[in-house]
Write an enzyme that holds these catalytic residues in place. Structure first.
Site, PDB file in Angstrom:
ATOM      1  N   ASN A  13      57.334  16.147   8.953  1.00  0.00           N
ATOM      2  CA  ASN A  13      56.907  16.856   7.752  1.00  0.00           C
ATOM      3  C   ASN A  13      58.020  17.855   7.439  1.00  0.00           C
ATOM      4  O   ASN A  13      58.233  18.816   8.192  1.00  0.00           O
ATOM      5  CB  ASN A  13      55.600  17.577   8.073  1.00  0.00           C
ATOM      6  CG  ASN A  13      54.714  17.866   6.880  1.00  0.00           C
ATOM      7  OD1 ASN A  13      53.705  18.541   7.024  1.00  0.00           O
ATOM      8  ND2 ASN A  13      55.037  17.357   5.711  1.00  0.00           N
ATOM      9  N   ASN A  65      54.412  22.853  -3.084  1.00  0.00           N
ATOM     10  CA  ASN A  65      54.462  21.402  -2.871  1.00  0.00           C
ATOM     11  C   ASN A  65      55.712  20.830  -3.536  1.00  0.00           C
ATOM     12  O   ASN A  65      56.364  21.492  -4.343  1.00  0.00           O
ATOM     13  CB  ASN A  65      53.210  20.740  -3.451  1.00  0.00           C
ATOM     14  CG  ASN A  65      51.971  21.016  -2.628  1.00  0.00           C
ATOM     15  OD1 ASN A  65      51.983  20.905  -1.410  1.00  0.00           O
ATOM     16  ND2 ASN A  65      50.895  21.391  -3.303  1.00  0.00           N
ATOM     17  N   CYS A  74      49.863  25.240   4.575  1.00  0.00           N
ATOM     18  CA  CYS A  74      50.519  24.080   5.181  1.00  0.00           C
ATOM     19  C   CYS A  74      50.762  24.405   6.645  1.00  0.00           C
ATOM     20  O   CYS A  74      51.539  25.316   6.961  1.00  0.00           O
ATOM     21  CB  CYS A  74      51.836  23.786   4.462  1.00  0.00           C
ATOM     22  SG  CYS A  74      52.781  22.430   5.189  1.00  0.00           S
ATOM     23  N   GLY A  75      50.081  23.685   7.551  1.00  0.00           N
ATOM     24  CA  GLY A  75      50.165  23.987   8.970  1.00  0.00           C
ATOM     25  C   GLY A  75      51.540  23.746   9.566  1.00  0.00           C
ATOM     26  O   GLY A  75      52.109  24.611  10.243  1.00  0.00           O
ATOM     27  N   ASN A  76      52.106  22.570   9.322  1.00  0.00           N
ATOM     28  CA  ASN A  76      53.451  22.293   9.826  1.00  0.00           C
ATOM     29  C   ASN A  76      54.483  23.197   9.163  1.00  0.00           C
ATOM     30  O   ASN A  76      55.459  23.618   9.795  1.00  0.00           O
ATOM     31  CB  ASN A  76      53.818  20.827   9.598  1.00  0.00           C
ATOM     32  CG  ASN A  76      53.131  19.900  10.580  1.00  0.00           C
ATOM     33  OD1 ASN A  76      52.829  20.280  11.706  1.00  0.00           O
ATOM     34  ND2 ASN A  76      52.873  18.671  10.155  1.00  0.00           N
ATOM     35  N   GLU A 189      48.992  13.096   0.914  1.00  0.00           N
ATOM     36  CA  GLU A 189      48.942  14.507   0.529  1.00  0.00           C
ATOM     37  C   GLU A 189      49.003  14.700  -0.980  1.00  0.00           C
ATOM     38  O   GLU A 189      49.864  14.135  -1.663  1.00  0.00           O
ATOM     39  CB  GLU A 189      50.100  15.272   1.170  1.00  0.00           C
ATOM     40  CG  GLU A 189      49.928  15.541   2.649  1.00  0.00           C
ATOM     41  CD  GLU A 189      50.822  16.671   3.133  1.00  0.00           C
ATOM     42  OE1 GLU A 189      50.796  17.759   2.520  1.00  0.00           O
ATOM     43  OE2 GLU A 189      51.547  16.459   4.111  1.00  0.00           O
ATOM     44  N   ARG A 190      48.083  15.535  -1.469  1.00  0.00           N
ATOM     45  CA  ARG A 190      48.168  15.952  -2.866  1.00  0.00           C
ATOM     46  C   ARG A 190      49.417  16.815  -3.038  1.00  0.00           C
ATOM     47  O   ARG A 190      49.883  17.472  -2.098  1.00  0.00           O
ATOM     48  CB  ARG A 190      46.927  16.754  -3.260  1.00  0.00           C
ATOM     49  CG  ARG A 190      46.827  18.104  -2.573  1.00  0.00           C
ATOM     50  CD  ARG A 190      45.712  18.948  -3.122  1.00  0.00           C
ATOM     51  NE  ARG A 190      45.710  20.277  -2.491  1.00  0.00           N
ATOM     52  CZ  ARG A 190      44.919  21.260  -2.863  1.00  0.00           C
ATOM     53  NH1 ARG A 190      44.029  21.089  -3.842  1.00  0.00           N
ATOM     54  NH2 ARG A 190      44.976  22.439  -2.248  1.00  0.00           N
ATOM     55  N   CYS A 199      50.831  15.865   8.783  1.00  0.00           N
ATOM     56  CA  CYS A 199      50.215  16.946   8.006  1.00  0.00           C
ATOM     57  C   CYS A 199      49.426  17.818   8.973  1.00  0.00           C
ATOM     58  O   CYS A 199      48.444  17.374   9.562  1.00  0.00           O
ATOM     59  CB  CYS A 199      49.300  16.378   6.927  1.00  0.00           C
ATOM     60  SG  CYS A 199      48.354  17.636   6.026  1.00  0.00           S
ATOM     61  N   GLY A 200      49.850  19.073   9.134  1.00  0.00           N
ATOM     62  CA  GLY A 200      49.242  19.950  10.116  1.00  0.00           C
ATOM     63  C   GLY A 200      47.787  20.273   9.833  1.00  0.00           C
ATOM     64  O   GLY A 200      46.930  20.208  10.732  1.00  0.00           O
ATOM     65  N   THR A 201      47.473  20.640   8.595  1.00  0.00           N
ATOM     66  CA  THR A 201      46.075  20.921   8.263  1.00  0.00           C
ATOM     67  C   THR A 201      45.247  19.644   8.311  1.00  0.00           C
ATOM     68  O   THR A 201      44.049  19.681   8.595  1.00  0.00           O
ATOM     69  CB  THR A 201      45.955  21.572   6.872  1.00  0.00           C
ATOM     70  OG1 THR A 201      46.603  20.754   5.892  1.00  0.00           O
ATOM     71  CG2 THR A 201      46.567  22.971   6.866  1.00  0.00           C
TER      72      THR A 201
END
Length: 260
Positions: A13, A65, A74-76, A189-190, A199-201
């Site tokens: 990511n 984004n 965004c987690g990552n 992902e949107r 995707c972290g989340t």
């Protein structure tokens, strides 16, 4: 404008990071950000982050984004920004930073692995046999049997464009349970409007859904197309998920300058 940029990735990511502690990039337009994230005509990334100064915190995270619009948590990205801060003058073992969904703690271990504390998850909602929850960003979770041969882009786009989600958008995760403590996740992902390598989340949401359905543990290894992450959390008596930690690598790819 000449921009000094840094490219980081967390399990594939990838993100453009700009050091904005002196506010010099405050005037970037959505179109410029979109152009920078373009993989053919720009630097190329799933998103762009600004490292902003905030006197009450170690820093503030502002995330966009790849479509150029400001995004949710965004987690990552958060893990990569912590690693960037560590490598650019803020050498700490524990951080407290502000993001769009509130406060986050983060830690870096001796191997450079970054752990990020996510916000509590207060509800897992069933939706036509699948699941909806918010882990800092809204997520749709669907269990499948053979996720590596699943058409993630086609089905993910269908769900994301469903009339219930089309206006605000939703991230769509397809999850295969390999064992009690290991799952495979692929995410549409949107804002990127495509599958990302991780995707972290999304992996956080997926691990919580598996535990919610009593088919998984609360300490989970998650395999993505870009690498492995781990999720740990606790569940309270009222089914709130707390002490949610996302852990994994975050690495610098390259740096450079670009004129816009």
């Amino acid at each position: 404008m000449l921009i000094q940029f840094y490219k980081y990735q967390g399990t594939g990511n990838d993100f453009i990071i700009l050091d904005n502690r002196d506010s010099k990039y405050n005037q970037l337009t959505n179109q410029i950000i979109k152009d920078l994230c373009d993989r053919r005509f720009g630097i190329g990334a799933d998103g762009l982050m600004l490292l902003n100064a905030n006197g009450s915190y170690d820093f503030e995270m502002k995330y966009f984004n790849s479509d150029g619009l400001e995004g949710s948590m965004c987690g990552n990205g958060g893990r990569c920004l912590v690693k960037f801060a560590w490598e650019h003058g803020s050498r700490k073992s524990r951080y407290l930073f502000k993001a769009t969904d509130g406060d986050h703690e983060a830690e870096i271990d001796f191997d450079g692995i970054v752990s990020l504390r996510m916000n509590d998850v207060k509800q897992v909602k069933e939706y036509h046999g699948d699941f909806l929850l918010d882990t800092g960003s809204p997520h749709y979770v669907k269990m499948v049997d053979d996720v590596m041969h699943f058409d993630v882009v086609k089905k993910g786009k269908e769900i994301r464009r469903n009339h219930d989600f089309n206006e605000e958008g939703i991230n769509v995760n397809f999850v295969q349970q390999e064992s009690d403590d290991q799952i495979i996740v692929r995410t549409y992902e949107r804002g990127v409007e495509d599958e990302t390598l991780s995707c972290g989340t999304g992996v956080t949401a997926s691990a919580i859904v598996c535990f919610h359905n009593e088919i998984g543990f609360n300490d989970v290894t998650v395999k993505t197309r870009g690498g492995k992450l781990s999720i740990q959390f606790d569940r309270t008596r009222d089914d709130t998920y707390t002490n949610v930690w996302l852990r994994g690598p975050a690495e610098k790819v390259f740096e450079g300058t670009i004129e816009v």
